[in-house]
Each structure stands twice: as structure tokens, then as C-alpha cells.
Design an enzyme around this catalytic site. Structure first.
Site, PDB file in Angstrom:
ATOM      1  N   GLU A 164      -7.160   5.108   7.337  1.00 29.51           N
ATOM      2  CA  GLU A 164      -6.905   6.526   7.001  1.00 29.51           C
ATOM      3  C   GLU A 164      -8.083   7.116   6.228  1.00 29.51           C
ATOM      4  O   GLU A 164      -8.403   8.290   6.382  1.00 29.51           O
ATOM      5  CB  GLU A 164      -5.593   6.640   6.206  1.00 29.51           C
ATOM      6  CG  GLU A 164      -4.390   6.381   7.112  1.00 29.51           C
ATOM      7  CD  GLU A 164      -3.192   5.748   6.423  1.00 29.51           C
ATOM      8  OE1 GLU A 164      -3.115   5.767   5.183  1.00 29.51           O
ATOM      9  OE2 GLU A 164      -2.326   5.209   7.148  1.00 29.51           O
ATOM     10  N   SER A 184       2.733  -2.122  10.505  1.00 30.06           N
ATOM     11  CA  SER A 184       4.174  -2.285  10.740  1.00 30.06           C
ATOM     12  C   SER A 184       4.689  -3.688  10.407  1.00 30.06           C
ATOM     13  O   SER A 184       5.532  -4.231  11.110  1.00 30.06           O
ATOM     14  CB  SER A 184       4.543  -1.890  12.170  1.00 30.06           C
ATOM     15  OG  SER A 184       4.254  -0.510  12.380  1.00 30.06           O
ATOM     16  N   HIS A 216      -9.687   1.617   4.280  1.00 25.88           N
ATOM     17  CA  HIS A 216      -8.463   1.752   5.068  1.00 25.88           C
ATOM     18  C   HIS A 216      -8.731   2.726   6.215  1.00 25.88           C
ATOM     19  O   HIS A 216      -9.489   3.688   6.060  1.00 25.88           O
ATOM     20  CB  HIS A 216      -7.328   2.262   4.170  1.00 25.88           C
ATOM     21  CG  HIS A 216      -6.006   2.209   4.859  1.00 25.88           C
ATOM     22  ND1 HIS A 216      -5.618   3.166   5.766  1.00 25.88           N
ATOM     23  CD2 HIS A 216      -4.991   1.306   4.800  1.00 25.88           C
ATOM     24  CE1 HIS A 216      -4.419   2.850   6.232  1.00 25.88           C
ATOM     25  NE2 HIS A 216      -4.013   1.729   5.658  1.00 25.88           N
ATOM     26  N   LYS A 259       0.137   4.250  -0.418  1.00 27.53           N
ATOM     27  CA  LYS A 259      -0.511   5.469   0.096  1.00 27.53           C
ATOM     28  C   LYS A 259      -0.174   6.647  -0.826  1.00 27.53           C
ATOM     29  O   LYS A 259      -0.034   6.443  -2.035  1.00 27.53           O
ATOM     30  CB  LYS A 259      -0.107   5.719   1.546  1.00 27.53           C
ATOM     31  CG  LYS A 259      -0.305   4.461   2.418  1.00 27.53           C
ATOM     32  CD  LYS A 259      -0.165   4.705   3.878  1.00 27.53           C
ATOM     33  CE  LYS A 259      -0.379   3.393   4.628  1.00 27.53           C
ATOM     34  NZ  LYS A 259      -0.346   3.556   6.086  1.00 27.53           N
ATOM     35  N   ASN A 316       0.874  -1.178   0.000  1.00 25.79           N
ATOM     36  CA  ASN A 316       0.000   0.000   0.000  1.00 25.79           C
ATOM     37  C   ASN A 316       0.910   1.227   0.000  1.00 25.79           C
ATOM     38  O   ASN A 316       1.447   1.604   1.037  1.00 25.79           O
ATOM     39  CB  ASN A 316      -0.899  -0.031   1.246  1.00 25.79           C
ATOM     40  CG  ASN A 316      -1.773   1.209   1.348  1.00 25.79           C
ATOM     41  OD1 ASN A 316      -1.873   1.997   0.403  1.00 25.79           O
ATOM     42  ND2 ASN A 316      -2.406   1.386   2.494  1.00 25.79           N
ATOM     43  N   GLU A 347      -6.188  -4.453  10.381  1.00 22.04           N
ATOM     44  CA  GLU A 347      -5.096  -3.520  10.652  1.00 22.04           C
ATOM     45  C   GLU A 347      -5.396  -2.738  11.932  1.00 22.04           C
ATOM     46  O   GLU A 347      -6.144  -1.758  11.902  1.00 22.04           O
ATOM     47  CB  GLU A 347      -4.953  -2.523   9.501  1.00 22.04           C
ATOM     48  CG  GLU A 347      -4.633  -3.158   8.172  1.00 22.04           C
ATOM     49  CD  GLU A 347      -3.994  -2.146   7.228  1.00 22.04           C
ATOM     50  OE1 GLU A 347      -2.832  -2.343   6.877  1.00 22.04           O
ATOM     51  OE2 GLU A 347      -4.647  -1.152   6.880  1.00 22.04           O
ATOM     52  N   GLY A 370       2.045   2.336  10.834  1.00 18.51           N
ATOM     53  CA  GLY A 370       3.051   3.392  10.705  1.00 18.51           C
ATOM     54  C   GLY A 370       3.740   3.753  12.016  1.00 18.51           C
ATOM     55  O   GLY A 370       4.450   4.752  12.101  1.00 18.51           O
TER      56      GLY A 370
END
Ligand code: PGA
Length: 253
Positions: A99, A215, A97, A11, A9, A169, A175
């Protein structure tokens, strides 16, 4: 046997030239995938055609979009439809996702529409779920994730859910360098499968790939992917480094 998937991904990272170079390096490495293994590259929209062209020659390597609209078509400036992705021969699309949920207000209800429209156009949605740290601290992660699954996926038939990939996730691991332990990952993945089993039956639940994200690195992928209910990973940071992502692909069961 269900598919084992290493999904990159990217991003909102990399220029076109950097992306092209990264794909070229990874695809020119001698990593052949078996029938059950898949490598995905969820790249920014303007790079989808490049990604599709680059992966074309190699078996079980595919491009993916990072998002699509829940609307079919029309006056939605700046949006990208599932039909457009399909017309570019993009086979996969990330949906929900964390985000997107956090910064763009995507609710479980909106995401149920995105999953449905992906399936209508023959795209495989990679449906993301997972809890924030606050929820885990209250030990409420199971009911939280179950609700995400129920509200976004339970309108599907057993036949349709077989065309969905799930990515768990935990937001506190994305991250942050703080990976879930293998025990935490396995426990949640087994729970997700049990939720799917109740709704869609054992045989169907056993065929759905559930990826872990948060991660995933070259040095922990093998251990995570070895968990019986972890069917690969959705990888952000480490997917931007060719050698790291190559190692992660190699770690697939
Ligand atoms: P990360 O991101 O690997 O950088 O934690 C994972 C993701 O957000 O998909």
C-alpha cells in the site's frame, strides 16, 4: 533456529480507545511464547507508546511502526524518522508495504534507503515484497520479487541482513479473502530464500524469517505456518479481531 513471527498490521484502523482495548484483550490472554516465537503489533504512530507500554510485561511481544522516513531528519513536514522511533524504544518497523508502494510512490530505491536507516538506528525492518495479479498471470512473480529484493536489500552485508525480516505478500491476496495456497506460499518462500542464499550464503539465508501476508485468518494460519519456509505471517484484517489474532499467534511453529 529462525524466529517464527505473528505480526499484526492495523493499517489506518481503530481509534486509540479501540486499539487500547484490543491490545489489552490480546495481552491478557494466556499465550506464552517460546524463545523462537514473536508477536508484533504494527500500530499507527500515535499509538506506539501505548503499544510499547502494553507489551512491555510480556516476553517476545513487541510494538512496530508501519513506516518511517528514508531521511535522517529535517524539513519533511509530517514525516517520522527512524531515530524518533528508536527514541521511543520501538524495535521494529514495516518497510515497503504494497500500500505504501502503490499509494505513496515508494520505489525499490527509496525502500533501500528506509531499510538502511532502520538498521543504522537499530530498528529491525520488516521488508515487504510481493507481486500484483497481472504479474502472477504472466508467471513473472519470481523475477519481479527477486528484483525487489535485489534493489532494496542487496546493498546490505551478511551481518546486516540478519537483522531484517522479510514479508512476502502477494498483492492479489491482500484484503481480498483470496489466500495463496500453501503450495504457492511455500514455493515463493523457498525461492526468496534461494535468492538470499546466492547473495548472502546458505547459513545466513537459513536464519532469515520470511513471513507470509495476504488474507491470513484464524482458520488458515496453522496450515500456512506449517510450510517449511513460512516463518509466520503479516496479518491485516484478522489482526483487528482479538480472538482471531490470538488464534494466529497460537498457530506459530
Ligand atoms: P490482510 O492484509 O491480512 O487484510 O490481507 C495483510 C497486509 O496487508 O499486511
Amino acid at each position: 533456529m529462525r524466529k517464527q513471527i505473528a505480526a499484526a498490521n492495523w493499517k489506518m484502523n481503530l481509534t486509540y480507545q479501540q486499539g487500547a482495548e484490543l491490545l489489552k484483550t490480546i495481552l491478557s490472554a494466556d499465550i506464552s511464547l517460546n524463545e523462537n516465537q514473536i508477536a508484533l503489533f504494527a500500530v499507527p504512530f500515535p499509538y506506539l507508546e501505548l503499544a510499547n507500554d502494553t507489551v512491555h510485561q510480556k516476553k517476545n511481544y513487541y510494538a512496530a511502526a508501519q513506516n518511517c522516513s528514508d531521511k535522517k531528519s529535517g524539513a519533511y513536514t509530517g514525516e517520522i524518522s527512524a531515530e524518533m522511533l528508536k527514541s521511543l524504544d520501538v524495535p521494529y518497523c514495516l518497510v515497503g508495504h504494497s500500500e505504501r508502494r502503490e499509494y505513496f510512490g515508494e520505489t525499490n530505491e527509496i525502500l533501500s534507503g528506509k531499510v538502511a536507516i532502520c538498521l543504522t538506528y537499530g530498528l529491525t525492518p520488516v521488508f515487504c515484497c510481493g507481486e500484483a495479479l497481472k504479474i502472477r498471470d504472466q508467471n513473472a512473480q519470481n523475477s519481479f520479487v527477486e528484483q525487489q529484493l535485489r534493489e532494496s536489500l542487496f546493498h546490505l552485508s551478511a551481518e546486516q541482513i540478519l537483522n531484517v525480516v522479510i514479508a512476502y505478500e502477494p498483492i492479489w491476496a491482500i484484503g481480498t479473502g483470496k489466500t495463496a495456497s500453501t503450495a504457492q506460499a511455500q514455493e515463493m518462500h523457498a525461492f526468496i530464500r534461494s535468492v538470499l542464499q546466492k547473495q548472502f550464503g546458505k547459513e545466513v539465508a537459513g536464519q532469515i524469517s520470511i513471513l507470509y501476508g495476504g488474507s491470513v485468518k484464524a482458520n488458515n494460519a496453522k496450515e500456512l505456518f506449517a510450510c517449511p519456509d513460512v516463518d509466520g505471517g503479516l496479518v491485516g484484517g484478522a489482526s483487528l479481531v482479538a480472538s482471531d489474532f490470538m488464534e494466529i499467534i497460537r498457530a506459530l511453529k
